[in-house]
Design an enzyme around this catalytic site. Structure first.
Site, short mmCIF file in Angstrom:
data_model
loop_
_atom_site.label_atom_id
_atom_site.label_comp_id
_atom_site.label_asym_id
_atom_site.label_seq_id
_atom_site.Cartn_x
_atom_site.Cartn_y
_atom_site.Cartn_z
N MET A 30 74.14 10.98 26.27
CA MET A 30 73.82 11.66 27.53
C MET A 30 75.06 11.78 28.42
O MET A 30 74.96 12.00 29.63
CB MET A 30 72.69 10.94 28.26
CG MET A 30 71.36 11.03 27.54
SD MET A 30 69.93 11.01 28.62
CE MET A 30 70.12 9.44 29.44
N HIS A 37 80.43 4.12 23.75
CA HIS A 37 80.29 5.35 22.99
C HIS A 37 81.45 5.52 22.02
O HIS A 37 81.26 5.95 20.88
CB HIS A 37 80.24 6.57 23.93
CG HIS A 37 79.06 6.59 24.85
ND1 HIS A 37 79.15 6.28 26.18
CD2 HIS A 37 77.76 6.90 24.62
CE1 HIS A 37 77.97 6.40 26.75
NE2 HIS A 37 77.10 6.77 25.82
N GLN A 61 63.06 12.50 29.17
CA GLN A 61 62.94 11.05 29.00
C GLN A 61 63.05 10.28 30.31
O GLN A 61 63.06 9.05 30.30
CB GLN A 61 63.98 10.54 28.00
CG GLN A 61 65.42 10.60 28.46
CD GLN A 61 66.37 10.30 27.32
OE1 GLN A 61 66.49 11.06 26.37
NE2 GLN A 61 67.04 9.15 27.39
N GLY A 148 73.41 2.82 19.56
CA GLY A 148 73.77 1.49 20.01
C GLY A 148 72.54 0.59 20.09
O GLY A 148 71.47 1.02 20.51
N LYS A 150 72.16 -1.79 22.11
CA LYS A 150 71.78 -2.15 23.48
C LYS A 150 70.41 -1.57 23.79
O LYS A 150 69.58 -2.21 24.43
CB LYS A 150 72.82 -1.66 24.48
CG LYS A 150 72.48 -2.03 25.93
CD LYS A 150 73.51 -1.53 26.91
CE LYS A 150 73.41 -0.05 27.13
NZ LYS A 150 72.14 0.33 27.85
N SER A 187 76.50 3.59 31.09
CA SER A 187 76.86 4.62 32.07
C SER A 187 76.34 4.25 33.46
O SER A 187 76.92 4.64 34.48
CB SER A 187 76.31 5.98 31.63
OG SER A 187 76.81 6.33 30.36
N ARG A 188 75.24 3.52 33.51
CA ARG A 188 74.65 3.14 34.79
C ARG A 188 75.50 2.12 35.55
O ARG A 188 75.32 1.95 36.76
CB ARG A 188 73.24 2.59 34.58
CG ARG A 188 72.26 3.61 34.01
CD ARG A 188 70.92 2.96 33.68
NE ARG A 188 70.04 3.89 32.98
CZ ARG A 188 69.21 4.74 33.56
NH1 ARG A 188 69.15 4.79 34.88
NH2 ARG A 188 68.45 5.54 32.85
#
Length: 285
Positions: A30, A37, A61, A148, A150, A187-188
């Site tokens: 995203m 990544h 999503q 990933g 995670k 990314s957050r």
């Protein structure tokens, strides 16, 4: 590096590569790419002959429109990272390309893997993930797809999705990439203040404490969960969404801490929701 914005361009290039006997690896993202990544790209390049990366913030999503609106975007930086990592093709569609008639009224579910964790706390999230992944797989037609761990529940769901529908795709899970202090890259994280980043380290600390308790011989999941929760409760900035100890293959609850185990946490640090997990293998007595 090739950059495509429409599916037909991607398909034409993939078909050309496949006619040359090349195996296609795919990393759906995203965007707002980071070293986590980059690790996926490296794993893909090591296994496949050609690497395709998609960058698309999927509205289907997000169960919170505000979360979707605030999702960070850095297309220029993303393309530079992809080029530096020797990605062969980047698919950069917009919403109208993926959903030309709007988000379709179709529900994709794998009920046995959607009874807990993010499937419960983010209703509709994984239905949206499976929808976009099915479309991206159709456009890219990869031999391998990399995700990933995670996002462990997502990885399990997509692997089962491909198995159930007989997609000829090998789904490969890659280990979580962390900062030197243990924070899972996301990314957050860009939305966290420095103080909040410090507080967020308690998530990994809680997971590691749970791991240590289990390997010390504790078999009662409720006891381990209480010990882990105490770590998170030590911060007034952390609001717990869930803390679960489950079978790592089925996501079913465990009565005894043996076999393949998943420790999973989701928590809000300020307005930002973070997830993390550890998987353990404990001999069955």
């Amino acid at each position: 590096m090739i950059v495509c914005k429409i599916p037909e361009e991607v398909l034409d290039q993939v078909r050309l590569w496949k006619a040359q006997g090349k195996r296609i690896g795919f990393v759906p993202t995203m965007g707002f790419l980071h070293e986590g990544h980059a690790y996926l790209f490296e794993e893909c390049i090591s296994k496949a002959d050609k690497t395709v990366v998609s960058i698309f913030v999927n509205p289907a999503q997000f169960n919170d429109p505000e979360d979707y609106a605030k999702y960070p975007v850095n297309t220029e930086g993303d393309l530079k990272l992809c080029e530096s990592k020797k990605v062969d093709l980047v698919f950069l569609p917009d919403k109208e390309t993926i959903y030309p008639d709007g988000i379709p009224d179709i529900v994709l579910k794998i009920p046995n893997l959607m009874k807990s964790l993010c499937a419960v706390s983010r209703p509709g999230h994984f239905e949206g993930v499976l929808l976009v992944i099915s479309r991206l797989f159709h456009f890219v037609q990869p031999d391998f797809a990399f995700f990933g761990k995670k996002d462990y529940q997502q990885y399990l769901l997509i692997r089962e999705f491909c198995n159930t529908l007989a997609f000829p795709i090998e789904v490969i899970g890659c280990e979580t990439v962390r900062s030197s202090q243990g924070l899972a890259l996301s990314s957050r994280n860009s939305r966290l203040s420095e103080t909040e980043k410090e507080e967020s380290l308690l998530i990994y600390r809680s997971l590691k404490l749970g791991e240590n308790q289990i390997f010390s011989g504790i078999k009662n999941p409720l006891l381990v969960k209480e010990i882990m929760k105490d770590v998170l409760d030590s911060s007034s900035k952390i609001r717990l969404d869930y803390l679960e100890i489950l079978n790592a293959d089925t996501l079913d609850p465990l009565e005894v801490l043996e076999g393949e185990i998943l420790l999973a946490i989701a928590a809000f640090i300020g307005p930002v929701r973070l997830i993390d997990n550890l998987t353990l293998s404990v001999p069955i007595s």
